[in-house]
Design a protein around this motif. Structure first.
Motif, PDB file in Angstrom:
ATOM      1  N   GLU A 186       0.829  -1.203   0.000  1.00 27.19           N
ATOM      2  CA  GLU A 186       0.000   0.000   0.000  1.00 27.19           C
ATOM      3  C   GLU A 186       0.865   1.254   0.000  1.00 27.19           C
ATOM      4  OE1 GLU A 186      -3.766  -0.592   2.598  1.00 27.19           O
ATOM      5  OE2 GLU A 186      -2.299  -2.096   3.233  1.00 27.19           O
ATOM      6  N   LYS A 187       1.938   1.249   0.758  1.00 29.03           N
ATOM      7  CA  LYS A 187       2.830   2.409   0.817  1.00 29.03           C
ATOM      8  C   LYS A 187       3.521   2.628  -0.527  1.00 29.03           C
ATOM      9  CE  LYS A 187       3.850   1.959   5.737  1.00 29.03           C
ATOM     10  NZ  LYS A 187       4.906   1.673   6.721  1.00 29.03           N
ATOM     11  N   ILE A 188       3.988   1.559  -1.140  1.00 29.38           N
ATOM     12  CA  ILE A 188       4.654   1.673  -2.440  1.00 29.38           C
ATOM     13  C   ILE A 188       3.656   2.142  -3.492  1.00 29.38           C
ATOM     14  CG2 ILE A 188       5.780   0.367  -4.293  1.00 29.38           C
ATOM     15  CD1 ILE A 188       7.176  -1.268  -2.062  1.00 29.38           C
ATOM     16  N   LEU A 189       2.457   1.598  -3.454  1.00 32.04           N
ATOM     17  CA  LEU A 189       1.429   2.008  -4.411  1.00 32.04           C
ATOM     18  C   LEU A 189       1.122   3.502  -4.268  1.00 32.04           C
ATOM     19  CD1 LEU A 189      -0.459   1.066  -6.651  1.00 32.04           C
ATOM     20  CD2 LEU A 189      -2.151   0.529  -4.885  1.00 32.04           C
ATOM     21  N   LYS A 190       1.071   3.977  -3.049  1.00 29.68           N
ATOM     22  CA  LYS A 190       0.822   5.406  -2.818  1.00 29.68           C
ATOM     23  C   LYS A 190       1.928   6.252  -3.443  1.00 29.68           C
ATOM     24  CE  LYS A 190      -0.359   8.652   0.832  1.00 29.68           C
ATOM     25  NZ  LYS A 190      -0.554   8.853   2.265  1.00 29.68           N
ATOM     26  N   GLU A 191       3.171   5.810  -3.329  1.00 31.45           N
ATOM     27  CA  GLU A 191       4.284   6.528  -3.963  1.00 31.45           C
ATOM     28  C   GLU A 191       4.146   6.510  -5.481  1.00 31.45           C
ATOM     29  OE1 GLU A 191       7.021   8.362  -2.694  1.00 31.45           O
ATOM     30  OE2 GLU A 191       5.656   8.230  -0.998  1.00 31.45           O
ATOM     31  N   LEU A 192       3.738   5.376  -6.020  1.00 34.70           N
ATOM     32  CA  LEU A 192       3.600   5.255  -7.470  1.00 34.70           C
ATOM     33  C   LEU A 192       2.447   6.106  -8.002  1.00 34.70           C
ATOM     34  CD1 LEU A 192       4.159   1.414  -7.904  1.00 34.70           C
ATOM     35  CD2 LEU A 192       5.767   3.246  -8.445  1.00 34.70           C
ATOM     36  N   LYS A 193       1.464   6.384  -7.171  1.00 33.26           N
ATOM     37  CA  LYS A 193       0.305   7.170  -7.601  1.00 33.26           C
ATOM     38  C   LYS A 193       0.626   8.651  -7.771  1.00 33.26           C
ATOM     39  CE  LYS A 193      -3.360   4.143  -6.376  1.00 33.26           C
ATOM     40  NZ  LYS A 193      -4.569   4.099  -7.104  1.00 33.26           N
ATOM     41  N   LYS A 194       1.852   9.041  -7.478  1.00 30.38           N
ATOM     42  CA  LYS A 194       2.250  10.434  -7.674  1.00 30.38           C
ATOM     43  C   LYS A 194       2.453  10.743  -9.152  1.00 30.38           C
ATOM     44  CE  LYS A 194       4.092  10.966  -3.070  1.00 30.38           C
ATOM     45  NZ  LYS A 194       5.278  11.098  -2.223  1.00 30.38           N
ATOM     46  N   ASN A 195       2.251   9.731 -10.001  1.00 26.50           N
ATOM     47  CA  ASN A 195       2.226   9.862 -11.452  1.00 26.50           C
ATOM     48  C   ASN A 195       3.550  10.343 -12.058  1.00 26.50           C
ATOM     49  OD1 ASN A 195       0.839   9.308 -13.759  1.00 26.50           O
ATOM     50  ND2 ASN A 195      -0.080  11.331 -13.925  1.00 26.50           N
ATOM     51  N   GLU A 196       4.633   9.895 -11.485  1.00 28.63           N
ATOM     52  CA  GLU A 196       5.947  10.182 -12.036  1.00 28.63           C
ATOM     53  C   GLU A 196       6.835   8.979 -11.764  1.00 28.63           C
ATOM     54  OE1 GLU A 196       7.788  12.649  -8.307  1.00 28.63           O
ATOM     55  OE2 GLU A 196       6.439  13.713  -9.658  1.00 28.63           O
ATOM     56  N   TYR A 197       7.922   8.876 -12.468  1.00 22.02           N
ATOM     57  CA  TYR A 197       8.854   7.785 -12.219  1.00 22.02           C
ATOM     58  C   TYR A 197       9.519   7.977 -10.860  1.00 22.02           C
ATOM     59  CZ  TYR A 197       8.595   5.967 -16.950  1.00 22.02           C
ATOM     60  OH  TYR A 197       8.159   5.402 -18.101  1.00 22.02           O
ATOM     61  N   ILE A 198       9.700   6.862 -10.163  1.00 16.81           N
ATOM     62  CA  ILE A 198      10.431   6.876  -8.903  1.00 16.81           C
ATOM     63  C   ILE A 198      11.363   5.664  -8.912  1.00 16.81           C
ATOM     64  CG2 ILE A 198       8.561   5.704  -7.675  1.00 16.81           C
ATOM     65  CD1 ILE A 198       9.511   7.270  -5.140  1.00 16.81           C
ATOM     66  N   SER A 199      12.587   5.893  -8.566  1.00 18.11           N
ATOM     67  CA  SER A 199      13.574   4.813  -8.624  1.00 18.11           C
ATOM     68  C   SER A 199      13.350   3.805  -7.505  1.00 18.11           C
ATOM     69  CB  SER A 199      14.994   5.381  -8.537  1.00 18.11           C
ATOM     70  OG  SER A 199      15.281   5.799  -7.223  1.00 18.11           O
ATOM     71  N   GLY A 200      13.763   2.589  -7.788  1.00 17.67           N
ATOM     72  CA  GLY A 200      13.703   1.542  -6.773  1.00 17.67           C
ATOM     73  C   GLY A 200      14.560   1.891  -5.577  1.00 17.67           C
ATOM     74  N   GLN A 201      15.675   2.573  -5.832  1.00 12.03           N
ATOM     75  CA  GLN A 201      16.566   2.982  -4.750  1.00 12.03           C
ATOM     76  C   GLN A 201      15.881   3.981  -3.825  1.00 12.03           C
ATOM     77  OE1 GLN A 201      19.606   1.681  -4.076  1.00 12.03           O
ATOM     78  NE2 GLN A 201      19.557   2.890  -2.210  1.00 12.03           N
ATOM     79  N   LYS A 202      15.143   4.949  -4.390  1.00 11.74           N
ATOM     80  CA  LYS A 202      14.442   5.938  -3.566  1.00 11.74           C
ATOM     81  C   LYS A 202      13.343   5.282  -2.739  1.00 11.74           C
ATOM     82  CE  LYS A 202      15.355  10.128  -6.123  1.00 11.74           C
ATOM     83  NZ  LYS A 202      14.816  11.249  -6.894  1.00 11.74           N
ATOM     84  N   ILE A 203      12.637   4.330  -3.349  1.00 12.09           N
ATOM     85  CA  ILE A 203      11.603   3.603  -2.612  1.00 12.09           C
ATOM     86  C   ILE A 203      12.240   2.832  -1.461  1.00 12.09           C
ATOM     87  CG2 ILE A 203       9.872   1.757  -2.730  1.00 12.09           C
ATOM     88  CD1 ILE A 203       9.399   2.601  -5.679  1.00 12.09           C
ATOM     89  N   ALA A 204      13.347   2.151  -1.758  1.00 14.03           N
ATOM     90  CA  ALA A 204      14.049   1.365  -0.736  1.00 14.03           C
ATOM     91  C   ALA A 204      14.508   2.245   0.417  1.00 14.03           C
ATOM     92  CB  ALA A 204      15.239   0.641  -1.366  1.00 14.03           C
ATOM     93  N   GLU A 205      15.069   3.391   0.094  1.00 14.48           N
ATOM     94  CA  GLU A 205      15.542   4.303   1.136  1.00 14.48           C
ATOM     95  C   GLU A 205      14.390   4.858   1.960  1.00 14.48           C
ATOM     96  OE1 GLU A 205      17.840   7.204  -1.021  1.00 14.48           O
ATOM     97  OE2 GLU A 205      19.471   5.780  -1.384  1.00 14.48           O
ATOM     98  N   LYS A 206      13.318   5.250   1.286  1.00 16.86           N
ATOM     99  CA  LYS A 206      12.183   5.844   1.992  1.00 16.86           C
ATOM    100  C   LYS A 206      11.576   4.877   3.005  1.00 16.86           C
ATOM    101  CE  LYS A 206       7.937   8.313   1.565  1.00 16.86           C
ATOM    102  NZ  LYS A 206       7.320   9.401   0.874  1.00 16.86           N
ATOM    103  N   PHE A 207      11.428   3.609   2.615  1.00 14.51           N
ATOM    104  CA  PHE A 207      10.766   2.639   3.483  1.00 14.51           C
ATOM    105  C   PHE A 207      11.743   1.719   4.220  1.00 14.51           C
ATOM    106  CE2 PHE A 207       7.533   3.592   0.163  1.00 14.51           C
ATOM    107  CZ  PHE A 207       6.698   4.324   0.978  1.00 14.51           C
ATOM    108  N   LYS A 208      13.025   1.997   4.061  1.00 14.09           N
ATOM    109  CA  LYS A 208      14.071   1.232   4.754  1.00 14.09           C
ATOM    110  C   LYS A 208      13.956  -0.275   4.485  1.00 14.09           C
ATOM    111  CE  LYS A 208      14.653   4.634   8.455  1.00 14.09           C
ATOM    112  NZ  LYS A 208      14.225   5.746   7.678  1.00 14.09           N
ATOM    113  N   ILE A 209      13.850  -0.588   3.190  1.00 13.22           N
ATOM    114  CA  ILE A 209      13.811  -1.977   2.746  1.00 13.22           C
ATOM    115  C   ILE A 209      14.868  -2.153   1.652  1.00 13.22           C
ATOM    116  CG2 ILE A 209      11.380  -2.347   3.346  1.00 13.22           C
ATOM    117  CD1 ILE A 209      10.664  -1.937   0.401  1.00 13.22           C
ATOM    118  N   SER A 210      15.128  -3.383   1.286  1.00 14.85           N
ATOM    119  CA  SER A 210      16.123  -3.652   0.244  1.00 14.85           C
ATOM    120  C   SER A 210      15.522  -3.424  -1.142  1.00 14.85           C
ATOM    121  CB  SER A 210      16.614  -5.099   0.358  1.00 14.85           C
ATOM    122  OG  SER A 210      15.564  -5.988   0.018  1.00 14.85           O
TER     123      SER A 210
END
Length: 114
Positions: free
Chosen positions: A3-27
């Protein structure tokens, strides 16, 4: 996490896997695993080298994420149990009701017995 990742993706722009990983402290592997799980739920997610991920369209399939976003209640649907395939949703309700969860909603893509 999906749900958190989907919310980030709904911002309608590209987001890197690295930024997602850093934001949510996951690999990065966990990011990919969650992206693939969202794709399996029917969300169309584009991936582009050096750009990242972008949500193209929401899922047309019935799933807990699409049901949850439509619920505007604080009681009904708290919690939601989602199953791809169950013998009977009532069996799931009875098992969960023993734990006294009020407001429980059980959703199944396919039910074998009725």
């Amino acid at each position: 996490m999906r749900e958190k990742i989907l919310k980030e993706l709904k911002k309608n722009e590209y987001i890197s896997g690295q930024k997602i990983a850093e934001k949510f402290k996951i690999s990065r592997a966990a990011v990919l695993k969650n992206i693939n799980a969202l794709r399996n739920l029917g969300f169309k997610i584009e991936s582009a080298h050096r750009k990242g991920y972008k949500l193209i369209s929401d899922s047309k399939k019935l799933n807990y994420l699409t049901v949850n976003k439509c619920l505007k209640t604080s009681f009904i649907g708290r919690p939601i149990l989602y199953f791809e395939n169950v013998a009977s949703t009532i069996n799931q309700i009875m098992l969960k009701a023993q734990k006294e969860d009020e407001g429980l909603v059980v959703v199944a893509q396919r039910q074998e017995k009725g």
